[in-house]
Motif scaffolding. Structure first.
Motif, mmCIF file in Angstrom:
data_model
loop_
_atom_site.group_PDB
_atom_site.id
_atom_site.type_symbol
_atom_site.label_atom_id
_atom_site.label_comp_id
_atom_site.label_asym_id
_atom_site.label_seq_id
_atom_site.Cartn_x
_atom_site.Cartn_y
_atom_site.Cartn_z
ATOM 1 N N TYR A 2 32.502 36.405 33.074
ATOM 2 C CA TYR A 2 31.605 36.629 31.943
ATOM 3 C C TYR A 2 30.953 35.299 31.581
ATOM 4 C CZ TYR A 2 32.713 41.508 31.274
ATOM 5 O OH TYR A 2 32.802 42.856 31.454
ATOM 6 N N CYS A 20 40.467 36.674 23.762
ATOM 7 C CA CYS A 20 40.587 36.349 25.195
ATOM 8 C C CYS A 20 42.052 36.156 25.594
ATOM 9 C CB CYS A 20 39.784 35.093 25.527
ATOM 10 S SG CYS A 20 39.894 34.670 27.284
ATOM 11 N N PRO A 21 42.555 36.971 26.521
ATOM 12 C CA PRO A 21 43.966 36.900 26.889
ATOM 13 C C PRO A 21 44.336 35.673 27.718
ATOM 14 C CG PRO A 21 42.850 38.516 28.262
ATOM 15 C CD PRO A 21 41.851 38.054 27.238
ATOM 16 N N VAL A 22 43.337 35.018 28.291
ATOM 17 C CA VAL A 22 43.657 33.850 29.129
ATOM 18 C C VAL A 22 43.091 32.546 28.558
ATOM 19 C CG1 VAL A 22 43.927 35.177 31.262
ATOM 20 C CG2 VAL A 22 41.660 34.303 30.655
ATOM 21 N N CYS A 24 40.122 31.267 27.976
ATOM 22 C CA CYS A 24 39.191 30.541 28.851
ATOM 23 C C CYS A 24 37.863 30.190 28.179
ATOM 24 C CB CYS A 24 38.963 31.295 30.150
ATOM 25 S SG CYS A 24 38.171 32.892 29.966
ATOM 26 N N PHE A 25 37.836 30.255 26.833
ATOM 27 C CA PHE A 25 36.643 29.778 26.125
ATOM 28 C C PHE A 25 36.778 28.283 25.869
ATOM 29 C CE2 PHE A 25 36.030 34.237 25.216
ATOM 30 C CZ PHE A 25 34.649 34.354 25.151
ATOM 31 N N ILE A 34 32.392 29.979 28.810
ATOM 32 C CA ILE A 34 33.522 30.640 29.471
ATOM 33 C C ILE A 34 33.750 29.967 30.820
ATOM 34 C CG2 ILE A 34 34.277 32.788 30.560
ATOM 35 C CD1 ILE A 34 32.692 34.291 28.370
ATOM 36 N N CYS A 39 38.253 33.054 33.771
ATOM 37 C CA CYS A 39 37.943 34.387 33.244
ATOM 38 C C CYS A 39 38.434 35.458 34.219
ATOM 39 C CB CYS A 39 36.432 34.505 33.042
ATOM 40 S SG CYS A 39 35.883 36.162 32.564
ATOM 41 N N ILE A 40 39.148 36.449 33.687
ATOM 42 C CA ILE A 40 39.683 37.514 34.549
ATOM 43 C C ILE A 40 38.859 38.800 34.433
ATOM 44 C CG2 ILE A 40 42.045 36.596 34.568
ATOM 45 C CD1 ILE A 40 42.743 38.726 32.397
ATOM 46 N N ASP A 41 37.655 38.700 33.855
ATOM 47 C CA ASP A 41 36.738 39.853 33.790
ATOM 48 C C ASP A 41 37.293 41.038 33.010
ATOM 49 O OD1 ASP A 41 34.761 38.580 35.168
ATOM 50 O OD2 ASP A 41 35.002 39.690 37.040
ATOM 51 N N CYS A 42 38.075 40.776 31.990
ATOM 52 C CA CYS A 42 38.663 41.901 31.243
ATOM 53 C C CYS A 42 37.628 42.577 30.341
ATOM 54 C CB CYS A 42 39.851 41.426 30.415
ATOM 55 S SG CYS A 42 39.393 40.453 28.974
ATOM 56 N N GLY A 43 36.590 41.830 29.920
ATOM 57 C CA GLY A 43 35.531 42.402 29.102
ATOM 58 C C GLY A 43 35.846 42.523 27.619
ATOM 59 N N LEU A 44 37.006 42.084 27.186
ATOM 60 C CA LEU A 44 37.396 42.231 25.774
ATOM 61 C C LEU A 44 36.495 41.452 24.819
ATOM 62 C CD1 LEU A 44 41.306 42.053 25.924
ATOM 63 C CD2 LEU A 44 39.890 44.031 25.333
ATOM 64 N N CYS A 45 35.970 40.331 25.263
ATOM 65 C CA CYS A 45 35.169 39.487 24.380
ATOM 66 C C CYS A 45 33.779 40.065 24.112
ATOM 67 C CB CYS A 45 35.018 38.091 24.979
ATOM 68 S SG CYS A 45 34.347 38.092 26.674
HETATM 69 FE FE1 SF4 Z 1 38.312 36.072 28.343
HETATM 70 FE FE2 SF4 Z 1 38.209 38.595 29.199
HETATM 71 FE FE3 SF4 Z 1 36.064 37.504 28.032
HETATM 72 FE FE4 SF4 Z 1 36.798 36.681 30.474
HETATM 73 S S1 SF4 Z 1 36.049 38.731 29.917
HETATM 74 S S2 SF4 Z 1 36.201 35.381 28.739
HETATM 75 S S3 SF4 Z 1 39.052 36.842 30.322
HETATM 76 S S4 SF4 Z 1 38.061 37.906 27.049
#
Ligand code: SF4
Length: 78
Positions: A2, A20-22, A24-25, A34, A39-45
Motif C-alpha cells: 500500500y 497497522c498490524p506490522v 510499517c508506517f 508505508i 507492508c503485508i497488504d492487509c488493507g486495514l489502513c
Molecule cells: Fe499496514 Fe496493512 Fe496498511 Fe500495509 S495494508 S500499511 S500492513 S495496515
C-alpha cells in the motif's frame, strides 16, 4: 504494498498507524509513508484515512505515481 499519496501531506490524523498490524508506517517531514517491504497488504489502513490518501500501489492514479518511490525513500530514511 500500500502507498500513501499526496493528500496525506499535512494531515495529522494517524488512525492508519494505529491499525497497522506490522507497524510499517513511517513519519516523514510532512506526511506518512508505508514501507513497501514491510507492508503485508492487509488493507486495514485504507478505510481509516479521512482523505483517501492510502491505496494499493496498483491503484495509484497516474499523476501520483511518484509517490510509490516517495514512500520507499521516506520509509528507508526515517
Ligand atoms: Fe499496514 Fe496493512 Fe496498511 Fe500495509 S495494508 S500499511 S500492513 S495496515
Amino acid at each position: 504494498a500500500y502507498v500513501v499519496i499526496e493528500s496525506c501531506i499535512r494531515c495529522k490524523y494517524t488512525d492508519c498507524v494505529d491499525v497497522c498490524p506490522v507497524d510499517c508506517f513511517y513519519e516523514g517531514p510532512n506526511m506518512l509513508a508505508i514501507h513497501p517491504h514491510e507492508c503485508i497488504d492487509c488493507g486495514l489502513c485504507e478505510p481509516e484515512c479521512p482523505v483517501d490518501a492510502i491505496m494499493h500501489e496498483d491503484e495509484v492514479p497516474q499523476d501520483q505515481l511518484e509517490f510509490i518511490e516517495i514512500n520507499e525513500a521516506m520509509s528507508e530514511r526515517w
